[in-house]
Design a protein around this motif. Structure first.
Motif, PDB file in Angstrom:
ATOM      1  N   PRO A   1       0.945  -1.397   0.136  1.00  0.00           N
ATOM      2  CA  PRO A   1      -0.178  -0.139   0.203  1.00  0.00           C
ATOM      3  C   PRO A   1       0.724   1.172   0.051  1.00  0.00           C
ATOM      4  CG  PRO A   1       0.382  -1.047   2.547  1.00  0.00           C
ATOM      5  CD  PRO A   1       0.813  -2.300   1.218  1.00  0.00           C
ATOM      6  N   TYR A   2      -0.046   2.474  -0.874  1.00  0.00           N
ATOM      7  CA  TYR A   2       0.989   3.754  -0.863  1.00  0.00           C
ATOM      8  C   TYR A   2       0.004   4.640  -0.835  1.00  0.00           C
ATOM      9  CZ  TYR A   2       4.363   7.013  -1.583  1.00  0.00           C
ATOM     10  OH  TYR A   2       4.845   8.662  -1.354  1.00  0.00           O
ATOM     11  N   GLY A   3       0.082   5.400   0.260  1.00  0.00           N
ATOM     12  CA  GLY A   3      -0.937   6.671   0.299  1.00  0.00           C
ATOM     13  C   GLY A   3      -2.361   6.009   1.135  1.00  0.00           C
ATOM     14  N   ASP A   4      -3.173   7.213   0.979  1.00  0.00           N
ATOM     15  CA  ASP A   4      -4.394   7.143   1.284  1.00  0.00           C
ATOM     16  C   ASP A   4      -5.675   6.492   0.367  1.00  0.00           C
ATOM     17  OD1 ASP A   4      -3.686   7.149   4.109  1.00  0.00           O
ATOM     18  OD2 ASP A   4      -4.462   9.485   3.831  1.00  0.00           O
ATOM     19  N   ASP A   5      -5.057   6.606  -0.736  1.00  0.00           N
ATOM     20  CA  ASP A   5      -5.968   6.623  -1.771  1.00  0.00           C
ATOM     21  C   ASP A   5      -5.016   6.593  -3.293  1.00  0.00           C
ATOM     22  OD1 ASP A   5      -7.971   6.686  -3.072  1.00  0.00           O
ATOM     23  OD2 ASP A   5      -8.390   8.506  -3.654  1.00  0.00           O
ATOM     24  N   TRP A   6      -4.363   6.031  -3.319  1.00  0.00           N
ATOM     25  CA  TRP A   6      -2.737   5.335  -4.363  1.00  0.00           C
ATOM     26  C   TRP A   6      -2.563   4.164  -4.693  1.00  0.00           C
ATOM     27  CZ3 TRP A   6      -2.479   9.527  -7.510  1.00  0.00           C
ATOM     28  CH2 TRP A   6      -1.200   9.701  -8.466  1.00  0.00           C
ATOM     29  N   ILE A   7      -2.281   3.701  -4.588  1.00  0.00           N
ATOM     30  CA  ILE A   7      -1.740   2.268  -4.271  1.00  0.00           C
ATOM     31  C   ILE A   7      -2.317   1.177  -3.032  1.00  0.00           C
ATOM     32  CG2 ILE A   7       0.040   0.665  -5.392  1.00  0.00           C
ATOM     33  CD1 ILE A   7       1.620   2.626  -6.316  1.00  0.00           C
ATOM     34  N   PRO A   8      -3.331   0.574  -4.114  1.00  0.00           N
ATOM     35  CA  PRO A   8      -3.655  -0.210  -2.702  1.00  0.00           C
ATOM     36  C   PRO A   8      -2.786  -1.444  -2.043  1.00  0.00           C
ATOM     37  CG  PRO A   8      -4.877  -0.549  -4.439  1.00  0.00           C
ATOM     38  CD  PRO A   8      -4.146   0.938  -4.467  1.00  0.00           C
ATOM     39  N   ALA A   9      -2.643  -1.949  -1.431  1.00  0.00           N
ATOM     40  CA  ALA A   9      -2.501  -3.181  -0.571  1.00  0.00           C
ATOM     41  C   ALA A   9      -2.545  -4.426  -2.015  1.00  0.00           C
ATOM     42  CB  ALA A   9      -2.719  -3.549   0.897  1.00  0.00           C
ATOM     43  N   PRO A  10      -1.681  -5.771  -1.985  1.00  0.00           N
ATOM     44  CA  PRO A  10      -2.011  -6.604  -2.576  1.00  0.00           C
ATOM     45  C   PRO A  10      -2.606  -7.433  -1.740  1.00  0.00           C
ATOM     46  CG  PRO A  10       0.257  -6.334  -2.582  1.00  0.00           C
ATOM     47  CD  PRO A  10       0.237  -5.060  -1.994  1.00  0.00           C
ATOM     48  N   ASP A  11      -3.828  -8.016  -2.567  1.00  0.00           N
ATOM     49  CA  ASP A  11      -4.782  -9.125  -1.525  1.00  0.00           C
ATOM     50  C   ASP A  11      -5.039 -10.192  -2.686  1.00  0.00           C
ATOM     51  OD1 ASP A  11      -6.944  -8.826  -3.725  1.00  0.00           O
ATOM     52  OD2 ASP A  11      -7.635  -6.891  -3.206  1.00  0.00           O
ATOM     53  N   ALA A  12      -6.383 -11.257  -1.986  1.00  0.00           N
ATOM     54  CA  ALA A  12      -6.245 -12.261  -2.244  1.00  0.00           C
ATOM     55  C   ALA A  12      -6.642 -12.173  -4.408  1.00  0.00           C
ATOM     56  CB  ALA A  12      -7.192 -13.062  -1.651  1.00  0.00           C
ATOM     57  N   THR A  13      -7.133 -11.287  -4.691  1.00  0.00           N
ATOM     58  CA  THR A  13      -7.103 -10.837  -6.139  1.00  0.00           C
ATOM     59  C   THR A  13      -6.370 -10.760  -6.807  1.00  0.00           C
ATOM     60  OG1 THR A  13      -7.551  -9.302  -6.089  1.00  0.00           O
ATOM     61  CG2 THR A  13     -10.120 -10.187  -5.641  1.00  0.00           C
ATOM     62  N   THR A  14      -4.819 -10.532  -6.556  1.00  0.00           N
ATOM     63  CA  THR A  14      -4.175  -9.997  -6.776  1.00  0.00           C
ATOM     64  C   THR A  14      -2.914 -10.991  -7.066  1.00  0.00           C
ATOM     65  OG1 THR A  14      -2.983  -8.385  -5.373  1.00  0.00           O
ATOM     66  CG2 THR A  14      -1.748  -8.834  -6.845  1.00  0.00           C
ATOM     67  N   PRO A  15      -2.382 -11.781  -9.063  1.00  0.00           N
ATOM     68  CA  PRO A  15      -2.677 -12.705  -9.311  1.00  0.00           C
ATOM     69  C   PRO A  15      -0.171 -12.804  -9.030  1.00  0.00           C
ATOM     70  CG  PRO A  15      -1.853 -10.853 -11.061  1.00  0.00           C
ATOM     71  CD  PRO A  15      -2.894 -10.332  -9.857  1.00  0.00           C
ATOM     72  N   ASP A  16      -0.208 -13.878  -9.520  1.00  0.00           N
ATOM     73  CA  ASP A  16       0.926 -14.300  -8.934  1.00  0.00           C
ATOM     74  C   ASP A  16       2.478 -13.180  -9.753  1.00  0.00           C
ATOM     75  OD1 ASP A  16       0.489 -16.300  -7.047  1.00  0.00           O
ATOM     76  OD2 ASP A  16       0.373 -18.270  -8.622  1.00  0.00           O
ATOM     77  N   SER A  17       2.221 -13.074 -10.635  1.00  0.00           N
ATOM     78  CA  SER A  17       2.771 -12.761 -11.584  1.00  0.00           C
ATOM     79  C   SER A  17       2.242 -11.016 -11.967  1.00  0.00           C
ATOM     80  CB  SER A  17       4.144 -12.689 -11.801  1.00  0.00           C
ATOM     81  OG  SER A  17       3.440 -13.101 -12.832  1.00  0.00           O
ATOM     82  N   LEU A  18       2.666 -10.003 -12.834  1.00  0.00           N
ATOM     83  CA  LEU A  18       2.105  -8.729 -13.413  1.00  0.00           C
ATOM     84  C   LEU A  18       2.853  -7.525 -13.791  1.00  0.00           C
ATOM     85  CD1 LEU A  18      -0.751  -7.533 -13.667  1.00  0.00           C
ATOM     86  CD2 LEU A  18       0.184  -5.381 -11.802  1.00  0.00           C
ATOM     87  N   ASP A  19       2.382  -7.976 -15.142  1.00  0.00           N
ATOM     88  CA  ASP A  19       3.275  -7.599 -16.064  1.00  0.00           C
ATOM     89  C   ASP A  19       3.223  -6.008 -16.549  1.00  0.00           C
ATOM     90  OD1 ASP A  19       5.163 -10.145 -16.286  1.00  0.00           O
ATOM     91  OD2 ASP A  19       4.224 -10.575 -18.100  1.00  0.00           O
ATOM     92  N   PHE A  20       4.027  -4.778 -16.202  1.00  0.00           N
ATOM     93  CA  PHE A  20       4.018  -3.692 -17.659  1.00  0.00           C
ATOM     94  C   PHE A  20       4.772  -3.967 -18.436  1.00  0.00           C
ATOM     95  CE2 PHE A  20       5.966   0.527 -16.710  1.00  0.00           C
ATOM     96  CZ  PHE A  20       5.246   1.064 -18.323  1.00  0.00           C
ATOM     97  N   GLN A  21       4.039  -3.812 -19.924  1.00  0.00           N
ATOM     98  CA  GLN A  21       4.856  -3.845 -21.146  1.00  0.00           C
ATOM     99  C   GLN A  21       5.051  -2.512 -22.175  1.00  0.00           C
ATOM    100  OE1 GLN A  21       0.999  -6.747 -20.947  1.00  0.00           O
ATOM    101  NE2 GLN A  21       2.456  -7.357 -23.094  1.00  0.00           N
ATOM    102  N   VAL A  22       6.512  -2.546 -22.668  1.00  0.00           N
ATOM    103  CA  VAL A  22       7.038  -1.502 -23.087  1.00  0.00           C
ATOM    104  C   VAL A  22       7.483  -1.707 -24.966  1.00  0.00           C
ATOM    105  CG1 VAL A  22       8.334   0.521 -23.247  1.00  0.00           C
ATOM    106  CG2 VAL A  22       7.766  -0.119 -20.919  1.00  0.00           C
ATOM    107  N   ASP A  23       6.526  -1.209 -25.194  1.00  0.00           N
ATOM    108  CA  ASP A  23       7.006  -1.995 -26.918  1.00  0.00           C
ATOM    109  C   ASP A  23       7.713  -0.897 -27.893  1.00  0.00           C
ATOM    110  OD1 ASP A  23       6.475  -2.705 -29.276  1.00  0.00           O
ATOM    111  OD2 ASP A  23       5.399  -2.036 -30.075  1.00  0.00           O
ATOM    112  N   TRP A  24       8.288  -0.081 -27.363  1.00  0.00           N
ATOM    113  CA  TRP A  24       9.633   0.979 -28.011  1.00  0.00           C
ATOM    114  C   TRP A  24       9.020   2.305 -27.549  1.00  0.00           C
ATOM    115  CZ3 TRP A  24       7.560   5.430 -28.875  1.00  0.00           C
ATOM    116  CH2 TRP A  24       6.566   5.285 -29.519  1.00  0.00           C
ATOM    117  N   VAL A  25      10.802   2.375 -26.663  1.00  0.00           N
ATOM    118  CA  VAL A  25      11.442   4.298 -26.380  1.00  0.00           C
ATOM    119  C   VAL A  25      12.185   4.746 -27.440  1.00  0.00           C
ATOM    120  CG1 VAL A  25      12.599   5.445 -24.579  1.00  0.00           C
ATOM    121  CG2 VAL A  25      11.130   3.353 -23.733  1.00  0.00           C
ATOM    122  N   ARG A  26      11.763   6.228 -27.739  1.00  0.00           N
ATOM    123  CA  ARG A  26      12.653   6.938 -28.570  1.00  0.00           C
ATOM    124  C   ARG A  26      12.819   8.393 -27.875  1.00  0.00           C
ATOM    125  NH1 ARG A  26       8.281   4.604 -33.353  1.00  0.00           N
ATOM    126  NH2 ARG A  26       9.130   2.694 -33.978  1.00  0.00           N
TER     127      ARG A  26
END
Length: 304
Positions: free
Chosen positions: A275-300
């Motif tokens: 968790p971070y902040g009162d209304d920002w990122i909540p804590a992981p819970d029972a629905t949170t997957p074992d892994s989560l990807d942030f995908q980037v196709d390219w950077v310019r």
């Protein structure tokens, strides 16, 4: 500056160790909005300019750090499909491409990128270099439990345009971030430009934020839309302005001289852990997957 954390050479001998705390949203302004899924142009002319990797600095880039108070924008906008452009705003506006990474190889290009380790979001977890991969033409930052990933571009510049094509995935407990961070590590006086920050589990809003001044003042805007789809996110920084774009259309700008970063900056991308902040990122819970990807196709990266 934040406290130092221990190095983790078993994961990445070159990784820096400063803590990264997620960026904060301040008072919002501006109303322009735009569009849905972007189609990346494949015309080779879009990749004019040098593709020679930027030489690695004598020390790896350090990850963003600093304590932020959480504030949410009071004004929001919506993605407008009618305003979407399939061509990058950098191309349409005549920017000169100076470097890029299309992630077409089998591994991260360490001449361009410096993964980092260290605590994330108040000690909730750690960034590990092993959570970074390149596969199927994409850079993938993966969060697993209390570990996440972050990396910085080796070498900065004063003024220019940075653009990424990225996709986030819904889950409770993680936030995706792309930003510019001061090379001098003099946050907040050196500024911080968050051109994509998506903390909510539904991935239905992104924030654009300018941090400035010794008191970490902020201006910016929240834009609502479906950010589980591919979009382009960009920041344009010149002596007289900072402008944020999504899918090639402007969403926020400032021309206040006090809000323009004063020195050279570099790109950083990461996932933060709740968790971070009162209304920002909540804590992981029972629905949170074992892994989560942030995908980037390219950077310019472009220069004026």
């Amino acid at each position: 500056m934040p406290d130092q954390t221990e190095q983790e050479p078993e994961h990445d001998p070159e990784a820096p160790s400063r803590r990264r705390w997620p960026a904060v949203v301040g008072i919002a302004a501006g109303l322009a909005v735009l569009a849905g899924v972007v189609t990346v142009a494949t015309d080779p002319s879009l990749l004019t300019g040098s593709s020679t990797p930027t030489p690695a600095p004598s020390a790896p880039a350090t990850p963003p750090g600093g304590m932020h108070d959480q504030e949410r924008p009071t004004e929001v906008g919506e993605l407008d499909p009618a305003a979407r452009s399939d061509t990058e705003a950098a191309v349409r506006n005549g920017w000169r491409l100076t470097d890029h990474d299309e992630f077409d190889g089998a591994a991260l290009d360490r001449t361009r990128w410096s993964p980092y380790t260290g605590e994330t979001t108040g000690g909730n977890g750690r960034h590990l270099a092993e959570n970074i991969s390149v596969r199927n033409g994409e850079l993938v930052l993966t969060s697993r439990g209390r570990t996440s990933a972050g990396l910085a571009w080796r070498g900065g510049q004063q003024y220019g345009r940075w653009e990424i094509r990225a996709k986030t995935n819904p889950a409770v407990g993680y936030g995706d971030v792309a930003l510019l961070w001061p090379d001098a590590e003099d946050w907040p006086e050196g500024g911080e430009l968050n051109f994509m920050e998506i903390p909510k589990p539904q991935r239905d809003e992104t924030h654009t934020i300018v941090h400035y001044g010794e008191d970490n003042s902020q201006v910016g805007k929240t834009v609502r839309g479906d950010f589980t789809q591919w979009h382009t996110y960009a920041v344009e920084w010149l002596p007289d302005r900072v402008v944020f774009y999504i899918d090639g259309a402007e969403v926020f700008r400032t021309t206040d001289p006090e809000q323009i970063p004063p020195r050279s900056m570099h790109l950083a991308m990461q996932q933060d852990i709740g968790p971070y902040g009162d209304d920002w990122i909540p804590a992981p819970d029972a629905t949170t997957p074992d892994s989560l990807d942030f995908q980037v196709d390219w950077v310019r990266i472009y220069a004026p």
